[in-house]
Design a protein around this motif. Sequence first.
Motif, PDB file in Angstrom:
ATOM      1  N   ARG A  94      -4.880   2.718   2.536  1.00  0.00           N
ATOM      2  CA  ARG A  94      -3.455   2.569   2.826  1.00  0.00           C
ATOM      3  C   ARG A  94      -3.124   1.128   3.206  1.00  0.00           C
ATOM      4  NH1 ARG A  94      -0.109   5.067   7.811  1.00  0.00           N
ATOM      5  NH2 ARG A  94       1.936   4.814   6.893  1.00  0.00           N
ATOM      6  N   VAL A  95      -3.921   0.541   4.079  1.00  0.00           N
ATOM      7  CA  VAL A  95      -3.686  -0.841   4.509  1.00  0.00           C
ATOM      8  C   VAL A  95      -3.800  -1.792   3.315  1.00  0.00           C
ATOM      9  CG1 VAL A  95      -4.606  -2.726   5.912  1.00  0.00           C
ATOM     10  CG2 VAL A  95      -4.348  -0.452   6.897  1.00  0.00           C
ATOM     11  N   LEU A  96      -4.806  -1.587   2.486  1.00  0.00           N
ATOM     12  CA  LEU A  96      -4.970  -2.446   1.308  1.00  0.00           C
ATOM     13  C   LEU A  96      -3.790  -2.323   0.355  1.00  0.00           C
ATOM     14  CD1 LEU A  96      -8.767  -2.040   0.518  1.00  0.00           C
ATOM     15  CD2 LEU A  96      -7.597  -4.045   1.426  1.00  0.00           C
ATOM     16  N   ARG A  97      -3.293  -1.124   0.147  1.00  0.00           N
ATOM     17  CA  ARG A  97      -2.140  -0.924  -0.732  1.00  0.00           C
ATOM     18  C   ARG A  97      -0.904  -1.637  -0.179  1.00  0.00           C
ATOM     19  NH1 ARG A  97      -2.155   3.929  -4.144  1.00  0.00           N
ATOM     20  NH2 ARG A  97      -4.261   4.739  -4.180  1.00  0.00           N
ATOM     21  N   ILE A  98      -0.688  -1.537   1.121  1.00  0.00           N
ATOM     22  CA  ILE A  98       0.478  -2.186   1.728  1.00  0.00           C
ATOM     23  C   ILE A  98       0.361  -3.699   1.629  1.00  0.00           C
ATOM     24  CG2 ILE A  98       1.681  -2.564   3.927  1.00  0.00           C
ATOM     25  CD1 ILE A  98       1.046   0.403   4.581  1.00  0.00           C
ATOM     26  N   VAL A  99      -0.817  -4.242   1.905  1.00  0.00           N
ATOM     27  CA  VAL A  99      -1.020  -5.695   1.840  1.00  0.00           C
ATOM     28  C   VAL A  99      -0.822  -6.202   0.413  1.00  0.00           C
ATOM     29  CG1 VAL A  99      -2.770  -7.515   2.057  1.00  0.00           C
ATOM     30  CG2 VAL A  99      -2.484  -5.832   3.881  1.00  0.00           C
ATOM     31  N   VAL A 100      -1.407  -5.517  -0.563  1.00  0.00           N
ATOM     32  CA  VAL A 100      -1.259  -5.936  -1.962  1.00  0.00           C
ATOM     33  C   VAL A 100       0.201  -5.832  -2.406  1.00  0.00           C
ATOM     34  CG1 VAL A 100      -1.839  -5.318  -4.341  1.00  0.00           C
ATOM     35  CG2 VAL A 100      -3.635  -5.465  -2.628  1.00  0.00           C
ATOM     36  N   THR A 131       3.199   3.854  -2.275  1.00  0.00           N
ATOM     37  CA  THR A 131       2.128   4.832  -2.078  1.00  0.00           C
ATOM     38  C   THR A 131       1.404   4.602  -0.755  1.00  0.00           C
ATOM     39  OG1 THR A 131       0.565   3.519  -3.377  1.00  0.00           O
ATOM     40  CG2 THR A 131       1.780   5.260  -4.532  1.00  0.00           C
ATOM     41  N   GLY A 132       1.320   3.363  -0.327  1.00  0.00           N
ATOM     42  CA  GLY A 132       0.704   3.076   0.966  1.00  0.00           C
ATOM     43  C   GLY A 132       1.557   3.538   2.127  1.00  0.00           C
ATOM     44  N   LEU A 133       2.863   3.350   2.024  1.00  0.00           N
ATOM     45  CA  LEU A 133       3.753   3.774   3.098  1.00  0.00           C
ATOM     46  C   LEU A 133       3.865   5.292   3.182  1.00  0.00           C
ATOM     47  CD1 LEU A 133       6.614   1.142   2.750  1.00  0.00           C
ATOM     48  CD2 LEU A 133       4.873   1.261   4.536  1.00  0.00           C
ATOM     49  N   SER A 147       1.464   7.376   2.196  1.00  0.00           N
ATOM     50  CA  SER A 147       0.100   7.914   2.329  1.00  0.00           C
ATOM     51  C   SER A 147      -0.228   8.964   1.279  1.00  0.00           C
ATOM     52  CB  SER A 147      -0.128   8.505   3.717  1.00  0.00           C
ATOM     53  OG  SER A 147      -0.032   7.515   4.691  1.00  0.00           O
ATOM     54  N   THR A 148       0.399   8.878   0.151  1.00  0.00           N
ATOM     55  CA  THR A 148       0.107   9.805  -0.937  1.00  0.00           C
ATOM     56  C   THR A 148       0.178   9.064  -2.268  1.00  0.00           C
ATOM     57  OG1 THR A 148       0.678  11.905  -1.933  1.00  0.00           O
ATOM     58  CG2 THR A 148       2.502  10.592  -1.146  1.00  0.00           C
ATOM     59  N   CYS A 149      -0.718   9.431  -3.170  1.00  0.00           N
ATOM     60  CA  CYS A 149      -0.775   8.803  -4.482  1.00  0.00           C
ATOM     61  C   CYS A 149      -0.786   9.903  -5.542  1.00  0.00           C
ATOM     62  CB  CYS A 149      -2.019   7.940  -4.600  1.00  0.00           C
ATOM     63  SG  CYS A 149      -2.205   7.144  -6.205  1.00  0.00           S
ATOM     64  N   PRO A 150       0.251   9.961  -6.378  1.00  0.00           N
ATOM     65  CA  PRO A 150       0.291  10.987  -7.416  1.00  0.00           C
ATOM     66  C   PRO A 150      -0.895  10.905  -8.383  1.00  0.00           C
ATOM     67  CG  PRO A 150       2.446   9.974  -7.174  1.00  0.00           C
ATOM     68  CD  PRO A 150       1.485   9.177  -6.355  1.00  0.00           C
ATOM     69  N   LEU A 151      -1.355   9.711  -8.696  1.00  0.00           N
ATOM     70  CA  LEU A 151      -2.503   9.561  -9.588  1.00  0.00           C
ATOM     71  C   LEU A 151      -3.760  10.149  -8.949  1.00  0.00           C
ATOM     72  CD1 LEU A 151      -3.656   8.502 -12.239  1.00  0.00           C
ATOM     73  CD2 LEU A 151      -4.060   6.328 -11.082  1.00  0.00           C
ATOM     74  N   TYR A 152      -3.950   9.912  -7.658  1.00  0.00           N
ATOM     75  CA  TYR A 152      -5.086  10.508  -6.957  1.00  0.00           C
ATOM     76  C   TYR A 152      -5.016  12.031  -7.022  1.00  0.00           C
ATOM     77  CZ  TYR A 152      -7.000   6.327  -4.627  1.00  0.00           C
ATOM     78  OH  TYR A 152      -7.613   5.137  -4.338  1.00  0.00           O
ATOM     79  N   ALA A 153      -3.826  12.592  -6.883  1.00  0.00           N
ATOM     80  CA  ALA A 153      -3.655  14.046  -6.939  1.00  0.00           C
ATOM     81  C   ALA A 153      -4.024  14.582  -8.323  1.00  0.00           C
ATOM     82  CB  ALA A 153      -2.218  14.415  -6.592  1.00  0.00           C
ATOM     83  N   ILE A 154      -3.676  13.851  -9.364  1.00  0.00           N
ATOM     84  CA  ILE A 154      -3.967  14.296 -10.730  1.00  0.00           C
ATOM     85  C   ILE A 154      -5.467  14.299 -11.011  1.00  0.00           C
ATOM     86  CG2 ILE A 154      -3.725  13.670 -13.166  1.00  0.00           C
ATOM     87  CD1 ILE A 154      -0.884  12.688 -12.473  1.00  0.00           C
ATOM     88  N   ILE A 155      -6.155  13.227 -10.571  1.00  0.00           N
ATOM     89  CA  ILE A 155      -7.587  13.124 -10.884  1.00  0.00           C
ATOM     90  C   ILE A 155      -8.474  13.722  -9.792  1.00  0.00           C
ATOM     91  CG2 ILE A 155      -7.286  11.168 -12.436  1.00  0.00           C
ATOM     92  CD1 ILE A 155      -8.245   9.318 -10.220  1.00  0.00           C
ATOM     93  N   GLY A 156      -7.872  14.194  -8.706  1.00  0.00           N
ATOM     94  CA  GLY A 156      -8.632  14.890  -7.670  1.00  0.00           C
ATOM     95  C   GLY A 156      -9.341  13.995  -6.661  1.00  0.00           C
ATOM     96  N   VAL A 157      -8.848  12.797  -6.447  1.00  0.00           N
ATOM     97  CA  VAL A 157      -9.448  11.882  -5.489  1.00  0.00           C
ATOM     98  C   VAL A 157      -8.718  12.009  -4.158  1.00  0.00           C
ATOM     99  CG1 VAL A 157      -9.862   9.447  -4.955  1.00  0.00           C
ATOM    100  CG2 VAL A 157     -10.139  10.268  -7.286  1.00  0.00           C
ATOM    101  N   ASN A 158      -9.484  11.968  -3.065  1.00  0.00           N
ATOM    102  CA  ASN A 158      -8.903  12.046  -1.735  1.00  0.00           C
ATOM    103  C   ASN A 158      -9.685  11.111  -0.828  1.00  0.00           C
ATOM    104  OD1 ASN A 158      -7.734  12.654   0.681  1.00  0.00           O
ATOM    105  ND2 ASN A 158      -8.103  14.848   0.579  1.00  0.00           N
ATOM    106  N   THR A 159      -9.070   9.996  -0.381  1.00  0.00           N
ATOM    107  CA  THR A 159      -9.750   9.052   0.507  1.00  0.00           C
ATOM    108  C   THR A 159      -9.375   9.296   1.963  1.00  0.00           C
ATOM    109  OG1 THR A 159      -7.999   7.399   0.231  1.00  0.00           O
ATOM    110  CG2 THR A 159      -9.876   7.276  -1.279  1.00  0.00           C
ATOM    111  N   CYS A 160      -8.541  10.280   2.203  1.00  0.00           N
ATOM    112  CA  CYS A 160      -8.117  10.621   3.559  1.00  0.00           C
ATOM    113  C   CYS A 160      -9.218  11.478   4.204  1.00  0.00           C
ATOM    114  CB  CYS A 160      -6.797  11.388   3.511  1.00  0.00           C
ATOM    115  SG  CYS A 160      -6.037  11.614   5.103  1.00  0.00           S
ATOM    116  N   SER A 161      -9.625  11.080   5.398  1.00  0.00           N
ATOM    117  CA  SER A 161     -10.685  11.837   6.073  1.00  0.00           C
ATOM    118  C   SER A 161     -10.123  13.147   6.603  1.00  0.00           C
ATOM    119  CB  SER A 161     -11.271  11.018   7.222  1.00  0.00           C
ATOM    120  OG  SER A 161     -10.259  10.737   8.174  1.00  0.00           O
ATOM    121  N   THR A 162     -10.947  14.169   6.576  1.00  0.00           N
ATOM    122  CA  THR A 162     -10.523  15.470   7.103  1.00  0.00           C
ATOM    123  C   THR A 162     -10.814  15.529   8.589  1.00  0.00           C
ATOM    124  OG1 THR A 162     -12.655  16.425   6.507  1.00  0.00           O
ATOM    125  CG2 THR A 162     -10.875  16.654   4.928  1.00  0.00           C
TER     126      THR A 162
END
Length: 66
Positions: free
Chosen positions: A11-17, A46-48, A50-65
């Motif tokens: 999230r931080v990297l997305r906001i900075v970029v 997507t950083g603000l 905290s959700t990425c539609p592309l991640y949802a499509i390909i099944g990636v989740n970088t958010c810790s449970t």
Amino acid sequence: MLAKNVGSIDRVLRIVVGVALLLGFALNMGGAYSWLYLIGIVPLATGLMSTCPLYAIIGVNTCSTK
């Protein structure tokens, strides 16, 4: 609403970029391809949110449970 799938570091990297690209647009408005800097809206949004539609499509989740 979309489920959160973007972790804190991601999230931080997305906001900075995103901010850096939009700042590049603001500083280089006269350039031929300066409109390409507007792509920074996508990582910023997507950083603000905290959700990425592309991640949802390909099944990636970088958010810790918890």
